[in-house]
Design an enzyme around this catalytic site. Structure first.
Site, PDB file in Angstrom:
ATOM      1  CE1 TYR A   1       7.065   4.924   7.662  1.00 38.67           C
ATOM      2  CE2 TYR A   1       5.460   3.940   6.194  1.00 38.67           C
ATOM      3  CZ  TYR A   1       5.758   4.632   7.349  1.00 38.67           C
ATOM      4  OH  TYR A   1       4.739   5.026   8.188  1.00 38.67           O
TER       5      TYR A   1
ATOM      6  CE  LYS B   1       2.758   8.232  10.051  1.00 41.10           C
ATOM      7  NZ  LYS B   1       2.731   6.866   9.644  1.00 41.10           N
TER       8      LYS B   1
HETATM    9  P1  FBP Z   1       0.230   2.465  11.372  1.00 39.20           P
HETATM   10  O1  FBP Z   1       0.443   3.198  12.678  1.00 39.20           O
HETATM   11  O2  FBP Z   1      -1.053   1.702  11.389  1.00 39.20           O
HETATM   12  O3  FBP Z   1       1.426   1.627  11.007  1.00 39.20           O
HETATM   13  O4  FBP Z   1       0.060   3.595  10.262  1.00 39.20           O
HETATM   14  C1  FBP Z   1       1.179   4.273   9.758  1.00 39.20           C
HETATM   15  C2  FBP Z   1       1.270   4.109   8.266  1.00 39.20           C
HETATM   16  O5  FBP Z   1       2.382   4.796   7.754  1.00 39.20           O
HETATM   17  C3  FBP Z   1       0.010   4.556   7.549  1.00 39.20           C
HETATM   18  O6  FBP Z   1      -0.007   5.949   7.339  1.00 39.20           O
HETATM   19  C4  FBP Z   1       0.076   3.745   6.301  1.00 39.20           C
HETATM   20  O7  FBP Z   1      -1.166   3.468   5.725  1.00 39.20           O
HETATM   21  C5  FBP Z   1       0.679   2.464   6.772  1.00 39.20           C
HETATM   22  O8  FBP Z   1       1.426   2.747   7.933  1.00 39.20           O
HETATM   23  C6  FBP Z   1       1.562   1.857   5.726  1.00 39.20           C
HETATM   24  O9  FBP Z   1       2.111   0.705   6.231  1.00 39.20           O
HETATM   25  P2  FBP Z   1       3.141  -0.166   5.393  1.00 39.20           P
HETATM   26  O10 FBP Z   1       3.838   0.730   4.411  1.00 39.20           O
HETATM   27  O11 FBP Z   1       4.064  -0.746   6.416  1.00 39.20           O
HETATM   28  O12 FBP Z   1       2.323  -1.196   4.709  1.00 39.20           O
END
Ligand code: FBP
Length: 259
Positions: free
Chosen positions: A140, A171
């Site tokens: 991310y 992911k």
């Molecule tokens: P979602 O499908 O609900 O977005 O979940 C994916 C995820 O990566 C989770 O594993 C994690 O808890 C969450 O999103 C983190 O979201 P962010 O970093 O955007 O707050």
């Protein structure tokens, strides 16, 4: 030792249920049902998920062995401001003892702390390889220097990072259209790509449309949380998503399941 995600995917594709939000966001994402890990574990097995993503505490107290466990090794809260860093809080050995079939690790490229996470992932990967456990990297891009974390260039970069650091799967967020996501998938090479769901989409059909786009672009599947268990019927939504990913149903066919 060779590592493979294929042991718990279906013909190389799969749907993973993410439930590590309690650490990342607190219980604010949950309702009276989904706050209970038992509800989610039941959903994971009845919904035919290929894997469930848990943090160690939930895994230790609730994991029932019915669905392959993907143990999240690092994590953070959203209570801290500034460039994010997510540190390892569970070892590969402990994850293996809990029955994990794969390991999850988040990296925030663009954060001033990215070096720390890249380095830590390198150590995780080494330990994971010794135990034959595949790694899934949540990549991310985030931090002051990242203006748009879902722009096609940034998402493709995230996908490529997954390949470069040797993750078995990455992911990443959806770019919003099939063509640009196809480039992200190509950039990841032999590293499998899963789409991260994100906050609840404007409509449930809109979310299914994204899932169709991701599969059309050549991804291996989706790793989602909120768009499934915040849905008006998480069981029907699980089936709709699984049908698109595993059975390659069209949007029209899948959306009928939600009626
Ligand atoms: P979602 O499908 O609900 O977005 O979940 C994916 C995820 O990566 C989770 O594993 C994690 O808890 C969450 O999103 C983190 O979201 P962010 O970093 O955007 O707050």
């Amino acid at each position: 030792m060779a590592t493979s995600l294929d042991s718990f995917l279906t013909n190389g594709r799969g749907v993973l249920l993410a439930y590590d939000h309690g650490l990342e966001h607190g219980p604010s994402d949950f309702n009276g049902s989904t706050v209970d890990p038992e509800f989610i574990l039941n959903l994971a097995s009845k919904g035919g998920f290929n894997g469930i993503v848990l943090q160690r505490g939930v895994a230790e107290r609730y994991y029932d062995g019915k669905v392959p466990l993907i143990l999240k090794l690092n994590g953070k809260t959203n209570l801290v401001q500034g460039d994010p860093v997510s540190r390892q809080i569970c070892s590969v050995e402990e994850a293996a003892e809990l029955g994990a079939k794969a390991l999850g690790y988040t990296i925030y490229p663009g954060s001033i702390h990215e070096g720390l996470m890249l380095h830590e992932f390198g150590k995780v990967r080494k330990d994971a390889g010794r135990r034959g456990l595949p790694t899934i990297a949540w990549i991310y891009p985030r931090g002051r220097s990242v203006m748009n974390d879902v722009s096609p260039e940034v998402v493709a970069y995230a996908a490529r990072i997954g390949l470069e650091i040797g993750a078995d799967a990455v992911k990443i967020k959806y770019t919003g259209d099939v063509e640009s996501f196809r480039w992200a998938v190509r950039s990841a090479g032999k590293t499998k790509v899963f789409m991260s769901g994100g906050p609840k989409a404007d409509s449930e059909v809109e979310f299914l449309r994204q899932v169709c786009g991701v599969m059309e672009a050549g991804a291996a599947g989706v790793a989602v949380g909120r768009n499934v268990w915040q849905s008006h019927d998480p069981f029907k939504m699980s089936e709709a998503v699984r049908r698109i990913v595993v059975d390659r149903w069209s949007l029209n066919e899948a959306q009928r399941l939600l009626a």
